[in-house]
Design a protein around this motif. Sequence first.
Motif, mmCIF file in Angstrom:
data_model
loop_
_atom_site.group_PDB
_atom_site.id
_atom_site.type_symbol
_atom_site.label_atom_id
_atom_site.label_comp_id
_atom_site.label_asym_id
_atom_site.label_seq_id
_atom_site.Cartn_x
_atom_site.Cartn_y
_atom_site.Cartn_z
ATOM 1 N N VAL A 53 9.940 -9.851 7.764
ATOM 2 C CA VAL A 53 9.480 -8.652 7.877
ATOM 3 C C VAL A 53 10.680 -7.789 8.272
ATOM 4 O O VAL A 53 10.783 -6.654 7.718
ATOM 5 N N ASN A 54 11.518 -8.156 8.991
ATOM 6 C CA ASN A 54 12.750 -7.495 9.374
ATOM 7 C C ASN A 54 13.662 -6.980 8.223
ATOM 8 O O ASN A 54 13.926 -5.884 7.896
ATOM 9 N N SER A 55 13.761 -7.984 7.217
ATOM 10 C CA SER A 55 14.547 -7.535 5.943
ATOM 11 C C SER A 55 14.061 -6.637 5.234
ATOM 12 O O SER A 55 14.263 -5.632 4.780
ATOM 13 N N SER A 56 12.572 -6.638 4.953
ATOM 14 C CA SER A 56 11.700 -5.882 4.277
ATOM 15 C C SER A 56 11.729 -4.242 4.819
ATOM 16 O O SER A 56 11.893 -3.441 4.287
ATOM 17 N N MET A 57 11.451 -4.331 6.500
ATOM 18 C CA MET A 57 11.485 -2.833 6.980
ATOM 19 C C MET A 57 12.750 -2.295 6.962
ATOM 20 O O MET A 57 12.897 -1.043 6.717
ATOM 21 N N ASN A 58 13.978 -3.056 6.984
ATOM 22 C CA ASN A 58 15.243 -2.478 7.024
ATOM 23 C C ASN A 58 15.554 -1.873 5.678
ATOM 24 O O ASN A 58 16.098 -0.760 5.486
ATOM 25 N N ILE A 59 14.791 -2.492 4.418
ATOM 26 C CA ILE A 59 15.182 -1.971 3.060
ATOM 27 C C ILE A 59 14.644 -0.565 3.320
ATOM 28 O O ILE A 59 14.917 0.512 2.604
ATOM 29 N N LEU A 60 13.289 -0.382 3.584
ATOM 30 C CA LEU A 60 12.576 0.789 3.803
ATOM 31 C C LEU A 60 12.743 1.905 4.592
ATOM 32 O O LEU A 60 12.385 2.873 4.591
ATOM 33 N N LYS A 103 12.595 0.225 -4.518
ATOM 34 C CA LYS A 103 12.906 -0.239 -3.298
ATOM 35 C C LYS A 103 11.809 -0.902 -2.645
ATOM 36 O O LYS A 103 11.673 -1.770 -1.881
ATOM 37 N N LYS A 104 10.567 -0.602 -3.170
ATOM 38 C CA LYS A 104 9.355 -1.262 -2.915
ATOM 39 C C LYS A 104 9.362 -2.647 -3.182
ATOM 40 O O LYS A 104 8.998 -3.499 -2.561
ATOM 41 N N ILE A 105 9.645 -2.648 -4.601
ATOM 42 C CA ILE A 105 9.571 -4.272 -5.082
ATOM 43 C C ILE A 105 10.737 -4.857 -4.530
ATOM 44 O O ILE A 105 10.476 -5.944 -3.952
ATOM 45 N N GLY A 128 0.873 -1.328 -0.054
ATOM 46 C CA GLY A 128 0.099 0.023 0.128
ATOM 47 C C GLY A 128 0.783 1.163 -0.012
ATOM 48 O O GLY A 128 0.332 2.338 -0.537
ATOM 49 N N ALA A 129 2.145 1.394 0.595
ATOM 50 C CA ALA A 129 2.717 2.429 0.957
ATOM 51 C C ALA A 129 4.099 2.292 0.840
ATOM 52 O O ALA A 129 4.990 3.471 1.256
ATOM 53 N N GLY A 130 4.699 1.254 0.269
ATOM 54 C CA GLY A 130 6.226 0.813 0.401
ATOM 55 C C GLY A 130 7.162 1.900 -0.232
ATOM 56 O O GLY A 130 8.133 2.542 0.404
ATOM 57 N N ALA A 131 6.724 2.548 -1.327
ATOM 58 C CA ALA A 131 7.457 3.569 -1.929
ATOM 59 C C ALA A 131 7.351 4.754 -1.071
ATOM 60 O O ALA A 131 8.561 5.566 -0.933
ATOM 61 N N THR A 132 6.340 5.121 -0.353
ATOM 62 C CA THR A 132 5.970 6.558 0.209
ATOM 63 C C THR A 132 6.902 6.246 1.315
ATOM 64 O O THR A 132 7.540 7.369 1.916
#
Length: 226
Positions: free
Chosen positions: A56-63, A175-177, A16-20
């Motif tokens: 979750v941790n990997s994804s959130m670290n990227i963002l 980064k979202k992808i 929903g908002a990864g890029a933002t």
Amino acid sequence: MSYLVVIAHPDDEVLGAGATMYKLAQEGHSVNVCILSGDVNARNFRPSMEELNEDVNSSMNILGVDRVITGDFPNIEFNMVPHLKLVQFIENAIIETGADVILTHHPADLNNDHLHTSLACQAASRLFQRRSDVKPLKELLFMEVPSSTEWGLNKTMNQFSPNTFIEVGEESVDKKIEALAQYRGVMRDYPHPRSNEAIKGLAAYRGGQAGMVYAEAFESVFRRGF
């Protein structure tokens, strides 16, 4: 500014908002996530809890997310949970993160957990009116989650109608992808809406609507002077 993304399931926040989220974090804002259900028992290709936490941790670290608050409400059974419990959990997340802006699901989403998350989040967003020690909310935004929001087929409900477009640029979309790729079993081949091509195409379309180079679209339903 402190931003809080309140969602039902892991990966909803990125869809929903990864890029933002990435853009805001890069600008120095505090970005936090509240996940109501920390399990994915209803998925066809569900990872173990240990794997999911790693994802979750990997994804959130990227963002660039500062904090993740995770609940244990039952997946795809939010309709069985007392509304007040959902509201109070979100209220605590608002207090803990000092949220200025909240992003959450649209209430017309096909997924029933998304509906109940949205309703609870709407109620929790009024917390500042009841407690003088909670800073006033500046904005409440609904977001679109591919493979759910566009399937809001109940025409008796108001469909997602974006009125706020945040330009994110190609780097943030990439980064979202990348963040979505951390979630095992979530992405699909094109033309599924959770494919790389569809995710990037939606960002291009939303950008084109507002004269921007890639954007994510939101529906602002409450806004207080910044």
